[in-house]
Design a protein around this motif. Sequence first.
Motif, PDB file in Angstrom:
ATOM      1  N   PHE A   1       0.836  -1.190   0.000  1.00  0.00           N
ATOM      2  CA  PHE A   1       0.000   0.000   0.000  1.00  0.00           C
ATOM      3  C   PHE A   1       0.881   1.254   0.000  1.00  0.00           C
ATOM      4  O   PHE A   1       1.984   1.254   0.553  1.00  0.00           O
ATOM      5  CB  PHE A   1      -0.915   0.016   1.232  1.00  0.00           C
ATOM      6  N   LEU A   2       0.360   2.304  -0.604  1.00  0.00           N
ATOM      7  CA  LEU A   2       1.025   3.615  -0.573  1.00  0.00           C
ATOM      8  C   LEU A   2       0.079   4.608   0.084  1.00  0.00           C
ATOM      9  O   LEU A   2      -1.103   4.664  -0.253  1.00  0.00           O
ATOM     10  CB  LEU A   2       1.394   4.085  -1.982  1.00  0.00           C
ATOM     11  N   ILE A   3       0.606   5.367   1.038  1.00  0.00           N
ATOM     12  CA  ILE A   3      -0.193   6.374   1.738  1.00  0.00           C
ATOM     13  C   ILE A   3       0.435   7.745   1.499  1.00  0.00           C
ATOM     14  O   ILE A   3       1.624   7.944   1.745  1.00  0.00           O
ATOM     15  CB  ILE A   3      -0.248   6.089   3.255  1.00  0.00           C
ATOM     16  N   LEU A   4      -0.367   8.662   1.013  1.00  0.00           N
ATOM     17  CA  LEU A   4       0.073  10.039   0.799  1.00  0.00           C
ATOM     18  C   LEU A   4      -0.511  10.904   1.914  1.00  0.00           C
ATOM     19  O   LEU A   4      -1.720  10.930   2.119  1.00  0.00           O
ATOM     20  CB  LEU A   4      -0.422  10.545  -0.566  1.00  0.00           C
ATOM     21  N   MET A   5       0.364  11.622   2.630  1.00  0.00           N
ATOM     22  CA  MET A   5      -0.071  12.435   3.764  1.00  0.00           C
ATOM     23  C   MET A   5       0.288  13.906   3.493  1.00  0.00           C
ATOM     24  O   MET A   5       1.411  14.343   3.772  1.00  0.00           O
ATOM     25  CB  MET A   5       0.585  11.935   5.056  1.00  0.00           C
ATOM     26  N   PRO A   6      -0.660  14.683   2.906  1.00  0.00           N
ATOM     27  CA  PRO A   6      -0.382  16.092   2.603  1.00  0.00           C
ATOM     28  C   PRO A   6      -0.188  16.911   3.875  1.00  0.00           C
ATOM     29  O   PRO A   6      -0.747  16.599   4.934  1.00  0.00           O
ATOM     30  CB  PRO A   6      -1.640  16.552   1.846  1.00  0.00           C
ATOM     31  N   PHE A   7       0.616  17.973   3.775  1.00  0.00           N
ATOM     32  CA  PHE A   7       0.837  18.925   4.877  1.00  0.00           C
ATOM     33  C   PHE A   7       1.302  18.213   6.149  1.00  0.00           C
ATOM     34  O   PHE A   7       0.919  18.590   7.253  1.00  0.00           O
ATOM     35  CB  PHE A   7      -0.431  19.741   5.151  1.00  0.00           C
ATOM     36  N   THR A   8       2.127  17.173   5.990  1.00  0.00           N
ATOM     37  CA  THR A   8       2.566  16.369   7.138  1.00  0.00           C
ATOM     38  C   THR A   8       4.079  16.197   7.116  1.00  0.00           C
ATOM     39  O   THR A   8       4.634  15.704   6.129  1.00  0.00           O
ATOM     40  CB  THR A   8       1.901  14.981   7.118  1.00  0.00           C
ATOM     41  N   GLU A   9       4.736  16.601   8.213  1.00  0.00           N
ATOM     42  CA  GLU A   9       6.166  16.376   8.370  1.00  0.00           C
ATOM     43  C   GLU A   9       6.434  14.881   8.551  1.00  0.00           C
ATOM     44  O   GLU A   9       5.590  14.136   9.036  1.00  0.00           O
ATOM     45  CB  GLU A   9       6.696  17.124   9.593  1.00  0.00           C
ATOM     46  N   LYS A  10       7.650  14.467   8.180  1.00  0.00           N
ATOM     47  CA  LYS A  10       7.994  13.050   8.281  1.00  0.00           C
ATOM     48  C   LYS A  10       7.883  12.545   9.712  1.00  0.00           C
ATOM     49  O   LYS A  10       7.394  11.435   9.947  1.00  0.00           O
ATOM     50  CB  LYS A  10       9.407  12.817   7.739  1.00  0.00           C
ATOM     51  N   LYS A  11       8.328  13.337  10.687  1.00  0.00           N
ATOM     52  CA  LYS A  11       8.277  12.889  12.086  1.00  0.00           C
ATOM     53  C   LYS A  11       6.835  12.651  12.539  1.00  0.00           C
ATOM     54  O   LYS A  11       6.564  11.721  13.317  1.00  0.00           O
ATOM     55  CB  LYS A  11       8.971  13.900  13.005  1.00  0.00           C
ATOM     56  N   ASP A  12       5.909  13.486  12.052  1.00  0.00           N
ATOM     57  CA  ASP A  12       4.502  13.291  12.408  1.00  0.00           C
ATOM     58  C   ASP A  12       3.924  12.057  11.726  1.00  0.00           C
ATOM     59  O   ASP A  12       3.150  11.296  12.327  1.00  0.00           O
ATOM     60  CB  ASP A  12       3.690  14.538  12.042  1.00  0.00           C
ATOM     61  N   ALA A  13       4.309  11.872  10.448  1.00  0.00           N
ATOM     62  CA  ALA A  13       3.855  10.682   9.723  1.00  0.00           C
ATOM     63  C   ALA A  13       4.374   9.415  10.401  1.00  0.00           C
ATOM     64  O   ALA A  13       3.648   8.422  10.524  1.00  0.00           O
ATOM     65  CB  ALA A  13       4.329  10.741   8.269  1.00  0.00           C
ATOM     66  N   CYS A  14       5.617   9.462  10.876  1.00  0.00           N
ATOM     67  CA  CYS A  14       6.192   8.300  11.568  1.00  0.00           C
ATOM     68  C   CYS A  14       5.393   7.959  12.817  1.00  0.00           C
ATOM     69  O   CYS A  14       5.134   6.784  13.110  1.00  0.00           O
ATOM     70  CB  CYS A  14       7.653   8.583  11.944  1.00  0.00           C
ATOM     71  N   GLY A  15       4.999   8.985  13.568  1.00  0.00           N
ATOM     72  CA  GLY A  15       4.207   8.753  14.773  1.00  0.00           C
ATOM     73  C   GLY A  15       2.880   8.094  14.463  1.00  0.00           C
ATOM     74  O   GLY A  15       2.453   7.156  15.159  1.00  0.00           O
ATOM     75  N   VAL A  16       2.215   8.563  13.405  1.00  0.00           N
ATOM     76  CA  VAL A  16       0.911   8.003  13.021  1.00  0.00           C
ATOM     77  C   VAL A  16       1.047   6.530  12.613  1.00  0.00           C
ATOM     78  O   VAL A  16       0.270   5.670  13.042  1.00  0.00           O
ATOM     79  CB  VAL A  16       0.297   8.824  11.866  1.00  0.00           C
ATOM     80  N   ILE A  17       2.039   6.233  11.779  1.00  0.00           N
ATOM     81  CA  ILE A  17       2.190   4.863  11.270  1.00  0.00           C
ATOM     82  C   ILE A  17       2.668   3.913  12.366  1.00  0.00           C
ATOM     83  O   ILE A  17       2.261   2.747  12.418  1.00  0.00           O
ATOM     84  CB  ILE A  17       3.157   4.840  10.067  1.00  0.00           C
ATOM     85  N   ARG A  18       3.502   4.396  13.275  1.00  0.00           N
ATOM     86  CA  ARG A  18       3.929   3.540  14.395  1.00  0.00           C
ATOM     87  C   ARG A  18       2.755   3.224  15.326  1.00  0.00           C
ATOM     88  O   ARG A  18       2.648   2.096  15.834  1.00  0.00           O
ATOM     89  CB  ARG A  18       5.066   4.222  15.156  1.00  0.00           C
ATOM     90  N   ASN A  19       1.900   4.210  15.536  1.00  0.00           N
ATOM     91  CA  ASN A  19       0.687   3.951  16.330  1.00  0.00           C
ATOM     92  C   ASN A  19      -0.199   2.923  15.646  1.00  0.00           C
ATOM     93  O   ASN A  19      -0.797   2.059  16.305  1.00  0.00           O
ATOM     94  CB  ASN A  19      -0.090   5.249  16.548  1.00  0.00           C
ATOM     95  N   LEU A  20      -0.285   3.028  14.322  1.00  0.00           N
ATOM     96  CA  LEU A  20      -1.076   2.061  13.554  1.00  0.00           C
ATOM     97  C   LEU A  20      -0.485   0.660  13.697  1.00  0.00           C
ATOM     98  O   LEU A  20      -1.219  -0.321  13.899  1.00  0.00           O
ATOM     99  CB  LEU A  20      -1.117   2.468  12.081  1.00  0.00           C
ATOM    100  N   LEU A  21       0.846   0.552  13.616  1.00  0.00           N
ATOM    101  CA  LEU A  21       1.501  -0.751  13.749  1.00  0.00           C
ATOM    102  C   LEU A  21       1.242  -1.354  15.136  1.00  0.00           C
ATOM    103  O   LEU A  21       0.969  -2.550  15.253  1.00  0.00           O
ATOM    104  CB  LEU A  21       3.006  -0.609  13.504  1.00  0.00           C
ATOM    105  N   ASP A  22       1.308  -0.526  16.172  1.00  0.00           N
ATOM    106  CA  ASP A  22       1.023  -1.011  17.532  1.00  0.00           C
ATOM    107  C   ASP A  22      -0.398  -1.558  17.631  1.00  0.00           C
ATOM    108  O   ASP A  22      -0.641  -2.618  18.237  1.00  0.00           O
ATOM    109  CB  ASP A  22       1.216   0.118  18.552  1.00  0.00           C
ATOM    110  N   LYS A  23      -1.346  -0.823  17.028  1.00  0.00           N
ATOM    111  CA  LYS A  23      -2.750  -1.237  17.088  1.00  0.00           C
ATOM    112  C   LYS A  23      -2.964  -2.550  16.336  1.00  0.00           C
ATOM    113  O   LYS A  23      -3.641  -3.465  16.829  1.00  0.00           O
ATOM    114  CB  LYS A  23      -3.637  -0.142  16.495  1.00  0.00           C
TER     115      LYS A  23
END
Length: 415
Positions: free
Chosen positions: A337-359
């Motif tokens: 899968f490819l996810i495009l996250m507009p107006f999002t810094e890499k560090k913020d995107a990392c936090g979101v995806i890591r939370n998703l992985l934990d869930k």
Amino acid sequence: MKEKIKKIIFSNTVKYLENLSGCQGVGLYFKDSKMVDKISDLVSRSFDLPSQEIRRKFYIVGEEYYDMSVPYYIFVDMFDNIERSVIQELVSQENTDKNLIEEVSEYFNLVRDSVSFGYLQKMIKSDKDIIRKELRSVKDRNSELRPFLRDYLIWVNKLTEDIKKLRSCDPQSNVQWRNVEEKDYISSLLNKDEIEAIRDVQNKLINLSSSIYYAIEKRKFTLLTSNYIELIKLVGKLISLATVNIAARSLEGINIDHLTGLLNRKAMDFVLNSQYQIAKLTGKPLSIVMLDLDDFKDINDRYGHLVGDCVLQNFAKELQEHLRKSDFIFRYGGEEFLILMPFTEKKDACGVIRNLLDKISDSYICCGEDLYISVTFSAGIEDITSKHESVIDIIKQADRKMYKAKTSGKSKVVC
């Protein structure tokens, strides 16, 4: 007295820059001692120069520091703080002439204006190439958006040219795109809330243009530069609201992956390129995530392809529930899968995806009676930077990071 003032300005400039050099992030721009000496010397020595010579010297400084990628607001804020400290020192001394304090304020106003004008001219030169490119692409674009974007970008191009050449004008003139709700080709594609959002941005643009022409008329370049930066932000926002909403609506039903309900590869090319151009135009961040389910082949081999399809469908639902509505999720191929996250810094995107992985790691996917399957994924994340010449470069880098996550143990996010 002039020599005394020059020494006070010099010492306060050196002190401020030395303190600034120790600040995390901002200090990177002022760690070079030669740079500190150069600025301090120029600021103090130019105090008693004719106004025209001050303008010339600091205009060049603005151009130079734009080319060095020193953020505009950092540099202007520097002069604000130096001026404040100089005046405080003068006020603390006995018998300080009030006229001298006014002279110091006038000097720093001139410095800020001149630096701002240097930055401004460089910004315009860079941004106009993007606007012209967008205008050319609109001419070739066969869609309902063409009239709207063409009228709008022509107006922006003219306004930018007026700023560059310092031409005064009636800010209300040539605003053919003002009443967006009256344009049938837009109202048929967008709902009421989306049209209201576009109208709000347009009103801000018209009000901003009044401030821009006021700043041109009064030759207030610090205000003009701040207004120009805001103009470019609104440019990106309006294009985003129009193109992304209309594109997403037109893509529904025809560019959807039928198994997962996510956008497919056909939709991806258009959305990625338009969002990349918006990010470049506005200077806003953009992050791309490449994500692959771990050991998916083993699931297919053990349980069969129907169960594999069930896993993909449920995983896609988890993505849609966990991510923001403004994010774009594409089925890139197979279990990738490819996810495009507009107006999002890499560090913020990392936090979101890591939370998703934990869930995901802490739960199971149900694919039939008494069949609960545990899944994890590996992901790589990259954001837009000056080294990336195209959106493909960002995807390739994110893909390399995903491969690194796979080969270093799986079930991890590499940023």
